[in-house]
Design a protein around this motif. Structure first.
Motif, mmCIF file in Angstrom:
data_model
loop_
_atom_site.group_PDB
_atom_site.id
_atom_site.type_symbol
_atom_site.label_atom_id
_atom_site.label_comp_id
_atom_site.label_asym_id
_atom_site.label_seq_id
_atom_site.Cartn_x
_atom_site.Cartn_y
_atom_site.Cartn_z
ATOM 1 N N PRO A 140 39.536 87.614 67.738
ATOM 2 C CA PRO A 140 39.816 88.797 68.555
ATOM 3 C C PRO A 140 38.549 89.484 69.050
ATOM 4 C CG PRO A 140 41.237 88.782 66.628
ATOM 5 C CD PRO A 140 40.256 87.666 66.452
ATOM 6 N N ARG A 141 37.526 89.571 68.192
ATOM 7 C CA ARG A 141 36.270 90.205 68.619
ATOM 8 C C ARG A 141 35.586 89.362 69.698
ATOM 9 N NH1 ARG A 141 32.324 90.397 65.113
ATOM 10 N NH2 ARG A 141 31.377 92.369 65.811
ATOM 11 N N TYR A 142 35.690 88.036 69.576
ATOM 12 C CA TYR A 142 35.102 87.157 70.590
ATOM 13 C C TYR A 142 35.790 87.359 71.937
ATOM 14 C CZ TYR A 142 33.996 82.847 73.132
ATOM 15 O OH TYR A 142 33.600 81.945 74.085
ATOM 16 N N LEU A 143 37.115 87.363 71.941
ATOM 17 C CA LEU A 143 37.839 87.529 73.208
ATOM 18 C C LEU A 143 37.582 88.896 73.814
ATOM 19 C CD1 LEU A 143 41.300 85.887 72.352
ATOM 20 C CD2 LEU A 143 39.350 84.877 73.550
ATOM 21 N N THR A 144 37.472 89.927 72.983
ATOM 22 C CA THR A 144 37.183 91.264 73.488
ATOM 23 C C THR A 144 35.798 91.320 74.136
ATOM 24 O OG1 THR A 144 38.579 92.296 71.795
ATOM 25 C CG2 THR A 144 36.912 93.690 72.824
ATOM 26 N N ALA A 145 34.833 90.642 73.481
ATOM 27 C CA ALA A 145 33.460 90.675 73.994
ATOM 28 C C ALA A 145 33.295 89.864 75.270
ATOM 29 C CB ALA A 145 32.493 90.145 72.930
ATOM 30 N N THR A 146 34.067 88.800 75.433
ATOM 31 C CA THR A 146 33.889 87.910 76.581
ATOM 32 C C THR A 146 34.854 88.201 77.724
ATOM 33 O OG1 THR A 146 35.354 86.274 75.551
ATOM 34 C CG2 THR A 146 32.981 86.040 75.174
ATOM 35 N N ARG A 147 35.872 89.026 77.473
ATOM 36 C CA ARG A 147 36.890 89.291 78.487
ATOM 37 C C ARG A 147 37.308 90.752 78.418
ATOM 38 N NH1 ARG A 147 37.012 84.468 76.520
ATOM 39 N NH2 ARG A 147 37.444 82.675 77.875
ATOM 40 N N ALA A 148 36.632 91.580 79.174
ATOM 41 C CA ALA A 148 36.966 93.000 79.193
ATOM 42 C C ALA A 148 38.416 93.182 79.636
ATOM 43 C CB ALA A 148 36.028 93.746 80.136
ATOM 44 N N GLY A 149 39.106 94.065 78.959
ATOM 45 C CA GLY A 149 40.500 94.323 79.304
ATOM 46 C C GLY A 149 41.495 93.439 78.601
ATOM 47 N N THR A 150 41.006 92.459 77.825
ATOM 48 C CA THR A 150 41.924 91.597 77.076
ATOM 49 C C THR A 150 42.701 92.415 76.062
ATOM 50 O OG1 THR A 150 40.666 89.557 77.343
ATOM 51 C CG2 THR A 150 42.018 89.735 75.367
ATOM 52 N N ASP A 151 43.986 92.096 75.943
ATOM 53 C CA ASP A 151 44.837 92.758 74.950
ATOM 54 C C ASP A 151 44.975 91.834 73.751
ATOM 55 O OD1 ASP A 151 46.687 94.292 73.572
ATOM 56 O OD2 ASP A 151 48.389 93.479 74.681
ATOM 57 N N ASN A 152 44.318 92.178 72.662
ATOM 58 C CA ASN A 152 44.419 91.417 71.421
ATOM 59 C C ASN A 152 45.369 92.130 70.463
ATOM 60 O OD1 ASN A 152 42.300 89.145 71.446
ATOM 61 N ND2 ASN A 152 41.123 90.921 72.147
ATOM 62 N N LEU A 153 46.489 91.515 70.205
ATOM 63 C CA LEU A 153 47.441 92.042 69.227
ATOM 64 C C LEU A 153 47.364 91.154 67.992
ATOM 65 C CD1 LEU A 153 49.733 93.942 68.388
ATOM 66 C CD2 LEU A 153 51.335 92.387 69.545
ATOM 67 N N VAL A 154 47.009 91.748 66.848
ATOM 68 C CA VAL A 154 46.788 90.990 65.622
ATOM 69 C C VAL A 154 47.853 91.349 64.596
ATOM 70 C CG1 VAL A 154 45.152 90.460 63.778
ATOM 71 C CG2 VAL A 154 44.311 91.010 66.077
ATOM 72 N N PHE A 155 48.552 90.325 64.109
ATOM 73 C CA PHE A 155 49.517 90.512 63.031
ATOM 74 C C PHE A 155 48.849 90.092 61.718
ATOM 75 C CE2 PHE A 155 53.241 89.608 66.141
ATOM 76 C CZ PHE A 155 53.105 90.890 66.654
ATOM 77 N N GLU A 156 48.623 91.037 60.846
ATOM 78 C CA GLU A 156 47.964 90.764 59.566
ATOM 79 C C GLU A 156 48.817 91.355 58.440
ATOM 80 O OE1 GLU A 156 46.312 89.728 56.512
ATOM 81 O OE2 GLU A 156 45.153 89.057 58.256
ATOM 82 N N ILE A 157 49.226 90.508 57.505
ATOM 83 C CA ILE A 157 50.111 90.961 56.435
ATOM 84 C C ILE A 157 49.400 91.873 55.440
ATOM 85 C CG2 ILE A 157 49.699 89.027 54.861
ATOM 86 C CD1 ILE A 157 52.753 89.039 54.338
ATOM 87 N N ASP A 158 48.092 91.756 55.344
ATOM 88 C CA ASP A 158 47.332 92.475 54.327
ATOM 89 C C ASP A 158 46.612 93.676 54.951
ATOM 90 O OD1 ASP A 158 45.788 93.315 52.214
ATOM 91 O OD2 ASP A 158 45.150 91.312 51.619
ATOM 92 N N GLY A 159 47.191 94.852 54.744
ATOM 93 C CA GLY A 159 46.566 96.056 55.291
ATOM 94 C C GLY A 159 45.194 96.313 54.709
ATOM 95 N N GLY A 160 44.955 95.858 53.479
ATOM 96 C CA GLY A 160 43.641 96.018 52.871
ATOM 97 C C GLY A 160 42.567 95.269 53.628
ATOM 98 N N LEU A 161 42.898 94.111 54.201
ATOM 99 C CA LEU A 161 41.924 93.355 54.991
ATOM 100 C C LEU A 161 41.599 94.066 56.302
ATOM 101 C CD1 LEU A 161 42.798 89.569 54.659
ATOM 102 C CD2 LEU A 161 41.045 90.895 53.488
ATOM 103 N N VAL A 162 42.598 94.712 56.887
ATOM 104 C CA VAL A 162 42.333 95.474 58.112
ATOM 105 C C VAL A 162 41.344 96.595 57.811
ATOM 106 C CG1 VAL A 162 43.365 96.893 59.918
ATOM 107 C CG2 VAL A 162 44.614 94.910 59.032
#
Length: 517
Positions: A324-346
């Motif tokens: 997600p960080r790579y896509l954000t850095a290389t493509r301004a305006g990209t919408d990255n939606l991340v599903f992560e089961i572990d809130g502690g990792l977020v």
């Protein structure tokens, strides 16, 4: 004339031994409920204890359940045997205190043993789980037969007494399982859970000893030695825990997590989950992709949408949020939606791995299978599957039904990439490719050549779409990388898959397919 026998004096028969006095019904119920519940707290917490060393797989879960059941069986047998030979009133308090001692030394014992048994085969898993569970669970399981023996004063009520106490013990186990799974594990580190349980066992044991001694001073010795043992327990357990190697910086509800700095690359950070390398990020350069499989994902993204062209991307699993960080850095305006089961990792990612949530990156905490089902049809250009439980793709994210949901969410021409780890004889990756190919018209696999040949384990990247894949462009990107990678498609991929099993919600033996034996 008297008979000869009349001159012989017959000694009086020895008095019948008096049965030990029963406990008050409320106390008996509490002891059975509490001891049975404590066993299930240990069983549930054991998965967190052994996970950093042997993972959290079906084999590990089965081992925890099996060892705990064996401890319960032996404890119940031993408790019943002792109850017929000794006064159970004398044995109850020591059983609880000894269980507290065994619980207190479980954590340091597992950490020392885990360093030796790390990543071992089935025998290592069983041995480490036994260190974590067996002794305290066996001692606690002896409590119920001791209590039952005390309460059986009237044989006409045997069935009622045994049935009532058995049901109370089961309710204790159920309550402890739910409270530990939903509350304790999510809120407290393993150290707090285990030492809290050990302390409560010691307190209950000493309290019971004092109570019974007041009732029958002649039968029970004083608690001084018991208190001394508990004091020694606290010092020894705390000392061993302090010096024992700790594989975690943070314990989340699902993982033992640690972030390590790269000695060579100043901004480099490696995220380890359960002691296994999971993600690598460069805090200063989000476009740096350290691991080969992340570069393969980046290559596919760059081909389907050249840098600068925004994407609607969905990520199943966040981890270190590298892609997600790579896509954000290389493509301004990209919408990255991340599903992560572990809130502690977020939270860990935001604190230590440069994750910043905003319009271009949103993390939703929850199970990817459930969250994907709620996503709109034809809503995503790029779907990245990178969810793992230790080194295993969760089975419910590897089935044909899950692939069908991803295909529904992907737009026409959208691409799905899935990271898979497998080892010779490559049964899981072939099944997973067959599963994805059952839903998507066009599929390819990227992997190291020696891994495809079955020479070693590695990451494999499945690439799938309902539109023809730009394989020539992807191949060119792979050739430009420093590490060799093969790209299988068409007939070569069909030969690779062979007659592999298509995984479904009804039958997805992921852990068994991954077994190397």
């Amino acid at each position: 004339m008297n008979s000869p026998s009349s001159d012989v004096s017959v000694p009086p028969a020895p008095p019948e031994p008096q049965a030990a006095r029963a406990l008050p019904n409320g106390l008996a119920a509490f002891l059975v409920f509490y001891a049975s519940g404590a066993v299930l707290v240990l069983e549930t917490a054991a998965l967190r204890l052994v996970g950093p060393y042997v993972g959290v797989t079906l084999q590990v879960t089965s081992s925890v359940i099996g060892i705990a059941l064996a401890a319960i069986a032996y404890g119940a047998w031993a408790g019943g045997w002792l109850a017929d030979r000794r006064n159970p009133r004398i044995l109850l308090a020591p059983a609880l205190v000894l269980a507290g001692i065994a619980t207190a030394i479980t954590l340091p014992a597992v950490r020392y043993a885990g360093e030796v048994l790390r990543g071992g085969a089935a025998s290592a898993i069983l041995l480490l789980v036994a260190v974590a569970v067996f002794a305290p669970a066996m001692l606690l399981s002896a409590v119920t037969p001791l209590v039952v023996k005390l309460q059986l004063a009237d044989l006409r009520r045997t069935g009622q007494v045994v049935g009532r106490l058995s049901s109370i013990g089961t309710l204790g186990a159920v309550t402890a399982t739910l409270v530990t799974g939903f509350v304790l594990v999510a809120a407290l580190p393993s150290t707090v859970i285990l030492f809290g349980l050990a302390g409560s066992l010691g307190i209950v044991g000493v309290g019971l000893w004092v109570y019974l001694r007041r009732q029958d001073r002649a039968a029970l010795p004083g608690p001084a030695r018991l208190k001394s043992a508990l004091a020694a327990l606290g010092l020894i357990g705390a000392g061993l825990t302090v010096i024992a190697p700790n594989p975690c910086d943070v314990e989340t509800a699902y993982h033992c997590a640690r972030v390590e700095a790269d000695a060579v690359r100043p901004g480099g950070r490696t995220l380890l989950l359960n002691s296994a390398q999971h993600s690598y990020v460069d805090l200063a350069d989000p476009t740096h992709l350290e691991y080969a499989y992340t570069r393969w994902i980046g290559a596919v993204a760059d081909v389907i949408a050249p840098p600068g062209q925004r994407l609607d991307a969905l990520h199943l699993g966040g981890g270190g949020f590298t892609v997600p960080r790579y896509l954000t850095a290389t493509r301004a305006g990209t919408d990255n939606l991340v599903f992560e089961i572990d809130g502690g990792l977020v939270e860990l990612g935001e604190r230590q791995l440069g994750v910043t949530q905003g319009p271009d990156l949103r993390a939703v905490v929850g199970d990817a299978r459930i969250l994907v089902a709620a996503e709109a049809t034809d809503s995503r250009d790029f779907v990245v599957g990178d969810a793992f439980g230790h080194l295993v793709v969760p089975w419910h994210l590897a089935t044909r039904e899950m692939a069908a949901e991803i295909r529904r969410v992907a737009r026409p021409g959208g691409v799905y990439v899935q990271n898979v780890i497998d080892y010779p004889p490559l049964r899981f990756i072939t099944s997973e490719v067959a599963t994805v190919a059952a839903e998507f018209r066009h599929v390819a696999v990227i992997a190291p050549p020696e891994a495809l040949a079955g020479a070693r384990g590695a990451n494999f990247l499945i690439v799938a779409s309902d539109a023809p894949l730009p394989l020539a462009a992807v191949r060119a990107r792979l050739d430009a990388d420093n590490e060799p990678a093969s790209l299988l498609s068409g007939g070569d991929l069909t030969d690779f898959i062979g007659a592999a099993l298509v995984l479904t919600d009804d039958y997805a033996p992921v852990d068994q397919l991954l077994a190397t034996a």
